[in-house]
Design a protein around this motif. Structure first.
Motif, PDB file in Angstrom:
ATOM      1  N   THR A 245     -14.368   4.363   0.843  1.00 47.20           N
ATOM      2  CA  THR A 245     -13.794   4.338  -0.513  1.00 47.20           C
ATOM      3  C   THR A 245     -14.760   3.870  -1.600  1.00 47.20           C
ATOM      4  OG1 THR A 245     -12.888   2.113  -0.161  1.00 47.20           O
ATOM      5  CG2 THR A 245     -11.453   3.993   0.339  1.00 47.20           C
TER       6      THR A 245
ATOM      7  N   SER B 138       0.824  -1.212   0.000  1.00 47.28           N
ATOM      8  CA  SER B 138       0.000   0.000   0.000  1.00 47.28           C
ATOM      9  C   SER B 138       0.857   1.260   0.000  1.00 47.28           C
ATOM     10  CB  SER B 138      -0.925   0.011   1.214  1.00 47.28           C
ATOM     11  OG  SER B 138      -1.850  -1.038   1.124  1.00 47.28           O
TER      12      SER B 138
ATOM     13  N   THR C 275      -6.698   3.187   2.323  1.00 50.03           N
ATOM     14  CA  THR C 275      -6.280   1.785   2.398  1.00 50.03           C
ATOM     15  C   THR C 275      -5.000   1.647   3.204  1.00 50.03           C
ATOM     16  OG1 THR C 275      -7.298   1.403   0.243  1.00 50.03           O
ATOM     17  CG2 THR C 275      -5.744  -0.242   1.013  1.00 50.03           C
TER      18      THR C 275
ATOM     19  N   ALA D 156     -13.083   1.212   5.819  1.00 49.14           N
ATOM     20  CA  ALA D 156     -12.390   1.542   4.569  1.00 49.14           C
ATOM     21  C   ALA D 156     -13.333   1.389   3.384  1.00 49.14           C
ATOM     22  CB  ALA D 156     -11.157   0.664   4.390  1.00 49.14           C
ATOM     23  N   TRP D 157     -14.126   0.335   3.378  1.00 50.45           N
ATOM     24  CA  TRP D 157     -15.091   0.148   2.296  1.00 50.45           C
ATOM     25  C   TRP D 157     -16.114   1.268   2.283  1.00 50.45           C
ATOM     26  CZ3 TRP D 157     -16.049  -5.698   3.508  1.00 50.45           C
ATOM     27  CH2 TRP D 157     -14.978  -6.443   3.016  1.00 50.45           C
TER      28      TRP D 157
ATOM     29  N   VAL E 209      -8.250   7.023  -2.132  1.00 49.95           N
ATOM     30  CA  VAL E 209      -8.485   5.596  -1.909  1.00 49.95           C
ATOM     31  C   VAL E 209      -7.203   4.914  -1.442  1.00 49.95           C
ATOM     32  CG1 VAL E 209      -9.078   3.420  -3.044  1.00 49.95           C
ATOM     33  CG2 VAL E 209     -10.438   5.467  -3.491  1.00 49.95           C
TER      34      VAL E 209
ATOM     35  N   TYR F 186      -4.677  -0.516   6.772  1.00 55.27           N
ATOM     36  CA  TYR F 186      -3.745  -1.632   6.916  1.00 55.27           C
ATOM     37  C   TYR F 186      -2.679  -1.339   7.968  1.00 55.27           C
ATOM     38  CZ  TYR F 186      -5.724  -3.938   2.816  1.00 55.27           C
ATOM     39  OH  TYR F 186      -6.567  -4.572   1.946  1.00 55.27           O
TER      40      TYR F 186
ATOM     41  N   ARG G  90     -11.659  -2.724   8.077  1.00 56.04           N
ATOM     42  CA  ARG G  90     -11.890  -3.004   6.661  1.00 56.04           C
ATOM     43  C   ARG G  90     -13.246  -2.483   6.206  1.00 56.04           C
ATOM     44  NH1 ARG G  90     -11.148  -8.977   5.580  1.00 56.04           N
ATOM     45  NH2 ARG G  90      -9.129  -8.451   6.450  1.00 56.04           N
TER      46      ARG G  90
END
Length: 117
Positions: free
Chosen positions: A105, A42, A69, A101-102, A65, A73, A98
């Motif tokens: 993004t 990343s 990410t 993040a979804w 994005v 992470y 996670r």
């Protein structure tokens, strides 16, 4: 448990098979290694997109994005699973970072896909 040479004499040392079959140690080490690889990948992707943004080849959404990410992470790696995962009532663990993040993004990615049409 750790299997170091100082803890055992040659007659009581565990075999290689016993060390390799210690699933708890293997799974934690593998998970940490993979999370580290995700952070490294990343980081390189964020740098790659930043260079391309500087050259005028991509827009701010791509950088956004990549940075989100990278932050997710990195927080997973540094904070550990107990702080970034949530246990549900039935005992199932959910990767909260996670999902955040979804949520942050996916709308941006969908807007970029709409622009392609």
């Amino acid at each position: 448990p750790t299997f170091g040479p100082s803890e055992y004499s040659p007659t009581t040392a565990p075999t290689i098979t016993a060390v390799l079959n210690n699933k708890d140690v293997q799974n934690e080490d593998l998970a940490t290694f993979l999370q580290g690889m995700l952070v490294i990948t990343s980081t390189f992707l964020t740098g790659f997109y930043a260079v391309n943004k500087f050259r005028g080849r991509c827009n701010n959404e791509v950088i956004y994005v990549a940075v989100v990410t990278l932050l997710v992470y990195t927080s997973n790696l540094l904070a550990g699973p107990r702080l970034t995962w949530v246990a549900l009532e039935d005992g199932t663990w959910v990767p909260l970072g996670r999902y955040f993040a979804w949520l942050l993004t996916c709308p941006v990615i969908i807007m970029q896909l709409i622009k392609l049409h």
